[in-house]
Motif scaffolding. Structure first.
Motif, PDB file in Angstrom:
ATOM      1  N   TYR A  15       2.896  39.000  11.582  1.00 32.43           N
ATOM      2  CA  TYR A  15       4.016  38.459  10.814  1.00 32.43           C
ATOM      3  C   TYR A  15       3.531  37.833   9.504  1.00 32.43           C
ATOM      4  O   TYR A  15       4.075  38.090   8.436  1.00 32.43           O
ATOM      5  N   SER A  25       2.332  40.599   7.260  1.00 38.53           N
ATOM      6  CA  SER A  25       3.390  41.472   6.733  1.00 38.53           C
ATOM      7  C   SER A  25       4.291  40.728   5.760  1.00 38.53           C
ATOM      8  O   SER A  25       4.897  41.331   4.883  1.00 38.53           O
ATOM      9  N   THR A  26       4.415  39.415   5.959  1.00 39.67           N
ATOM     10  CA  THR A  26       5.318  38.663   5.082  1.00 39.67           C
ATOM     11  C   THR A  26       4.556  37.945   3.966  1.00 39.67           C
ATOM     12  O   THR A  26       5.155  37.231   3.171  1.00 39.67           O
TER      13      THR A  26
END
Lengths: 202, 251
Positions: free
Chosen positions: B106, B109-110
């Protein structure tokens, strides 16, 4: 291969009745039923050791009943073993008289549903005396008698296992051992009565 | 050989079916007539059955021991405990691994320059203690948060001091003009000496301007320098976690 082999009830019975198949059959009984039956004992106040001891007794009793044609196959082997296991354990709990609660549990237990199991439970105490009785014989006597009466070995086969001059000497030794055992039984009328109840399958 | 032993031998041979037909008849005639002999025969039968049962118990016991030895028969509760423990351990371990992986995925990816900038950026505010009598038009507009006014005042002024470059750089950041913010903050940072009022601020906001302008390597170099300087004003804002994530976004 043997470890993964599955036997039908009929195959298992045939294996148990054949002298050479008992090892494989006992191993199969352990693999197939030990967990299931052991859990019952442990869920009803039993220890791990109790579960093992009771299962061992269940296996011995079942084979003995099969050998004496007392298992009629009215239920599956699994159901029969479960009933046998439950009744042996409840009988054991009663014998131990550990607490009033467990006594209540015994009183509330389901009745024995198989005649052979019922007979076994009645004879159970006497059967436990058998080990004590045979243990009173010397090791040589035990070896000869077990080899002859349980393993069905011939005199020549027994001779090859023991250090005796010839078969006749072994034969004479066997008579003496049987006489000794017979005398132990004769010396204790109560023992004789209990054994008669426990062992009379003929 | 005494008579008693002879009888036992005879009865044992009778039980073992070792007698001839004639001998059997003779024994059975005696059995019919002699109660003592019948009782002895019964006891010998019991003895034989006892031996058979003993043998069976021995055989089953031996197999039980063998199977325990090979681990084929493990006491249920112990096995259940082991299985329960290992099952829960595995579950917890799997959850932890998945959680860590999930967080990692997460985060990765962010992760972006914009996100890191937004986390880090706080608009600069002029402190009141700074001398009001020397306040420039740029500074005056900045105090009013009139950022277009700051830029206009800066552009209308023929001369600029370090503070002007710094403040107009801030104004461009507010206006989301990263390129102009970078060029002015570079000048502010270059002209700042050790005594300069905006020295640490110029460095920190220039790094932020680089970050916003996606010049991540340049931003990273300055942030690392700030992090390694225990006396830097913004050292506490630039922690290892921020640097690690920033390094992930650099090429």
């Amino acid at each position: 291969m043997e470890e993964s082999k599955h036997y039908s009830d009929q195959e298992l019975l045939e294996l148990l009745k054949s002298g050479d198949g008992i090892d494989a059959a006992v191993r199969y009984l352990y693999r197939s039923h030990f967990d299931f039956l052991g859990i019952y004992v442990q869920q009803h106040s039993g220890s791990v050791q109790d579960a093992e001891d009771v299962f061992q007794e269940v296996v011995v009793a079942f084979i003995d009943l099969v050998h004496h044609n007392k298992f009629r196959g009215e239920s599956s082997i699994k159901t029969f073993l479960f009933a046998l296991n439950r009744n042996i354990w409840l009988n054991e709990l009663k014998k131990r008289q550990r607490s009033a609660i467990r006594e209540m549990k015994f009183e509330n237990a389901k009745p024995v549903e198989d005649e052979a199991i019922s007979e076994y439970i009645v004879a159970r105490e006497g059967r436990q005396l058998v080990m004590d009785l045979v243990n009173k014989l010397g090791t040589t006597c035990q070896q000869i008698l077990v080899a002859f009466y349980y393993q069905n070995l011939s005199m020549s086969e027994i001779l090859s296992q023991l250090n005796y001059e010839n078969e006749q000497v072994v034969r004479n030794k066997k008579y003496k051992c049987m006489k000794k055992l017979e005398e132990l039984i004769a010396a204790d009328p109560i023992l004789a009565k209990n054994l008669k109840t426990a062992l009379q399958y003929e | 050989m005494n008579n008693e032993f002879y009888n036992t031998e005879l009865l044992v041979r009778y039980l073992d079916k070792e007698l001839t037909a004639e001998e059997i008849i003779a024994v059975e005639q005696r059995l019919a007539a002699e109660q003592g002999l019948r009782e002895e025969l019964e006891r010998l039968k019991l003895a034989r059955e006892a031996v058979r049962l003993y043998g069976l118990k021995q055989q089953v016991g031996k197999i039980h021991t063998q199977m325990r030895g090979t681990g084929s028969v493990i006491p249920i509760s112990r096995r259940n405990n082991i299985q329960t423990i290992s099952r829960w351990t595995m579950r917890i371990a799997a959850i932890v691994v998945l959680a860590v992986l999930g967080i990692g995925v997460y985060q990765y990816s962010t992760l972006s320059n914009e996100k890191l900038f937004a986390e880090q950026y706080q608009p600069y505010e002029i402190r009141a203690s700074r001398g009001a009598e020397t306040e420039s038009l740029v500074e005056a507009a900045y105090k009013k948060k009139d950022f277009p006014g700051v830029i206009a005042a800066f552009n209308n002024s023929p001369t600029h001091v370090t503070a002007d470059y710094f403040l107009v750089g801030q104004a461009y950041l507010q206006q989301n003009n990263a390129k102009e913010a970078v060029s002015n903050l570079e000048l502010a940072n270059a002209s700042a000496d050790t005594s300069h009022l905006y020295k640490d601020e110029s460095e920190y906001y220039l790094a932020l301007a680089y970050l916003k302008d996606k010049q991540t390597d340049k931003a990273l170099r300055i942030f690392r320098k700030i992090h390694s300087d225990p006396d830097h004003t913004f050292r506490d804002k630039v922690n290892r976690w921020f640097l690690r994530r920033l390094s992930l976004t650099s090429d």
